[in-house]
Structures are given as structure tokens and as C-alpha cells.
Design an enzyme around this catalytic site. Structure first.
Site, PDB file in Angstrom:
ATOM      1  N   CYS B  37       0.815  -1.210   0.000  1.00 24.25           N
ATOM      2  CA  CYS B  37       0.000   0.000   0.000  1.00 24.25           C
ATOM      3  C   CYS B  37       0.853   1.266   0.000  1.00 24.25           C
ATOM      4  O   CYS B  37       0.322   2.349  -0.205  1.00 24.25           O
ATOM      5  CB  CYS B  37      -0.953  -0.002   1.191  1.00 24.25           C
ATOM      6  SG  CYS B  37      -0.158  -0.358   2.752  1.00 24.25           S
ATOM      7  N   CYS B 106      -1.163  -3.869   8.920  1.00 26.33           N
ATOM      8  CA  CYS B 106      -0.829  -2.627   9.638  1.00 26.33           C
ATOM      9  C   CYS B 106      -0.186  -2.950  10.990  1.00 26.33           C
ATOM     10  O   CYS B 106       0.750  -2.275  11.425  1.00 26.33           O
ATOM     11  CB  CYS B 106      -2.077  -1.787   9.879  1.00 26.33           C
ATOM     12  SG  CYS B 106      -2.908  -1.288   8.372  1.00 26.33           S
TER      13      CYS B 106
END
Lengths: 210, 140
Positions: B37, B106
């Protein structure tokens, strides 16, 4: 590696009229469509050499021709099996074009074909690049908070230079990988393709702000 | 996709945002990224002479979950020894923040950032053989 790739290459002569074919999916001579395996090499579909450097205009031309030639509408009165084949081929041609027209996706494709790792498997970026990206982000943030247009313009130049540099390295590594994949090149290309994502995010950020 | 209340809280009031002096011998800096990302995370720790974390700061450019993961990480590592810090797992962060499967990376990023910061600090300490030798001597 090259041996198995050659074995998977579809025939270059039409199985119907035995004339040489530019693309294995359609014979311009007898106008017959030819189903190819779903994993057919994207370059092969367009009759282009398996190289990173490619003539983008030529790719586009061949894409338009093939799209027209295998378009399901042209086979509307054919047997349902034929229509199914054209629909599959049209999708294959589309997908191949989407990947080959984008320099980063093209390099990623060559990397995967050569047995390279995916970004989730090998996350590393070239040495020092993350720190540089982090610093640029902080500087952009600061320039935005000061509404310093000159600084943002300068930062944009720096980021674009960085992108051009990384892009150049990607190109030469992808060319090497397409030619003769060495473990070291695979790893390095992975790192630079990871890296270019961060730089592209910086460009996106700047295009929002400047 | 809805964020959990805890993610929203960390996102709106991130703890310990900022930077420490990366040239300070007692500061370890970890900069990591998620190439899928393009998120980038910097996490810094400052230790005292007993290798206990006295301060931690982060800067994350990424989605809400990445910010919340690193914010939570800085809260958790304060006042812990380096050994304790190394025991923090991304799964702990996932549980605390109720992260959905698509946001697990994350939390992995936050764990990687902690480990990178500790590794940086240990590299610095190893480059100071003098003091290291002194520390290694038994007290008294």
C-alpha cells in the site's frame, strides 16, 4: 527456465491454414480464432518479444487490431462454444494489455514470470530509500502547513527526479530479468518495485497539494 | 469498512506523535514500509542506562489502522525493558484494536517498526565496545 517457457509457447503457425501467425490467438490469413491456454505469456499474445523495452505505440496498435479481430460481436452467429472462446480471448487480450502498457506492472509481470517474490513475501526497499521517503513526507507536511508554494514546487521536482531514477533502475533490472533471471537481479528488482510504490505515493500526495 | 472505537480514538488523538534525535546514542530508530500500500512508519525509542524505554515517538503516513497500530505500540513500549519490548506481537495489537483481516498488515508493520528500532539501538550500542564492556562487568 527458458526451456519450460518455450514448451508453453503456443504454435506460431495457424493450425488451420498453416500460415505463420503474428498473434497465436488469431490468424490474419484465414481469420480463424485459436484458443490459447489461460497462462499464455502476455508478450506472446501480441507477438512481441519478451523484453522489458517495448514499443508502446506498436503494442497499442496490435491491441486494437486483436480486440477487433476476436471481438465476440463478430462471432454473434457462430456456435455458442466459439462465442465462449472469443469472450475468453477478449478478456485475455485485455488483461495482457493492461499489464504490458504500464511500465511498473510490466516489470512486476516479468519478475513474477521469472519466479520472483511478491511484495508481501519480500518487503525490503533499496537501502536508505525508506528514510528518504520519510524525510520527504515530513518536508511536504511542513511546506503544506506553511503554505509554502516554492518549497512544494522544489519538493515536487525532487520527488520526480527520484521517480525517474528508480524507474531507470527498474528498467535495466527488468531487462536483465527478462533475458536471464539471476537470483540477485530478482531480489533487487523486487526491492526497487517495492520502492517505486513509496515514491508514487509521494507524487500522488504532491499532486493533491500543489 | 467501519473502524473500531479504539482505532478511531487513536486516529483522532494519536499518542506520542513526533521525533526523537536519531543521532542520540540512546535512541533507536526504525523506519519500515508496506510495499503493497506504500504506507511508511517511523518509530523511535529512547532508553535509559538500564535499557528501559523512557520515551517513544512515531510518525506514520498511512491509513487509520496503521496510525492506530503505531500509536498503540508507542504506548505499550514505554517503561518496558528492551527484552519485554521484543515480546510484543502484532496479534496483541490486532486484538486490542479489533483489526479486521485486511488490516492485519498494519499491525505487522508496527511490530516490524518496534523490532527495527530495537535493532538500530543495539547496533549503536555494539559500536561502543568500551561502555559495553563496563556494563558487562558484574556490579561491585
Amino acid at each position: 527456465m527458458t526451456g519450460s517457457m518455450e514448451a508453453a509457447t503456443p504454435p506460431t503457425k495457424c493450425t488451420h491454414c498453416h500460415q505463420p501467425m503474428r498473434s497465436p490467438v488469431f490468424c490474419q490469413n484465414c481469420r480463424v480464432i485459436n484458443p490459447v491456454p489461460p497462462d499464455t505469456d502476455y508478450f506472446t499474445i501480441f507477438g512481441l518479444p519478451r523484453r522489458y523495452q517495448l514499443d508502446e505505440k506498436e503494442l497499442h496498435k496490435r491491441f486494437l487490431n486483436l480486440t477487433r479481430d476476436v471481438h465476440p460481436d463478430r462471432f454473434a452467429t457462430s456456435a455458442p462454444e466459439t462465442i465462449n472462446v472469443t469472450m475468453r480471448l477478449a478478456a485475455q487480450v485485455n488483461e495482457a494489455h493492461e499489464v504490458l502498457k504500464d511500465p511498473v506492472l510490466r516489470a512486476e509481470y516479468l519478475l513474477q514470470q521469472a519466479g520472483g517474490k511478491r511484495p508481501s513475501e519480500e518487503k525490503g526497499a533499496p537501502g536508505g530509500m525508506l528514510a528518504e521517503v520519510m524525510e520527504l513526507r515530513e518536508q511536504i507536511e511542513e511546506a503544506v502547513s506553511r503554505d509554502d508554494r516554492t518549497a512544494l514546487e522544489e519538493l515536487r521536482r525532487r520527488v520526480n527526479d527520484m521517480h525517474a531514477e528508480v524507474q531507470e533502475t527498474v528498467a535495466s533490472l527488468a531487462e536483465a530479468v527478462a533475458d536471464q533471471p539471476e537470483a540477485e537481479d530478482l531480489q533487487e528488482l523486487r526491492a526497487y518495485l517495492n520502492g517505486i510504490k513509496y515514491v508514487r505515493n509521494l507524487q500522488d500526495l504532491l499532486s493533491d497539494k500543489v | 469498512m467501519a473502524y473500531s472505537d479504539k482505532v478511531v480514538d487513536h486516529f483522532n488523538n494519536p499518542r506520542n506523535v513526533g521525533s526523537l534525535d536519531k543521532n542520540d546514542p540512546n535512541v533507536g530508530t526504525g523506519i519500515v514500509g508496506a510495499p503493497e500500500c506504500g504506507d511508511v512508519m517511523k518509530l523511535q525509542i529512547q532508553v535509559d542506562d538500564d535499557n528501559r524505554v523512557v520515551d517513544a515517538k512515531f510518525k506514520t503516513f498511512g491509513c487509520g489502522s496503521a496510525i492506530a497500530s503505531s500509536s498503540l505500540a508507542t504506548e505499550w513500549i514505554r517503561d518496558k525493558t528492551l527484552d519485554e519490548v521484543m515480546e510484543i506481537k502484532n496479534t496483541d495489537i490486532v486484538r486490542e484494536l479489533s483489526l479486521p483481516p485486511v488490516k492485519i498488515h498494519c499491525s505487522v508493520l508496527a511490530e516490524d517498526a518496534i523490532k527495527a528500532a530495537v535493532a538500530d539501538l543495539k547496533r549503536k550500542q555494539a559500536a561502543r565496545p568500551h561502555e559495553k564492556a563496563k556494563e558487562a562487568q558484574p556490579a561491585g
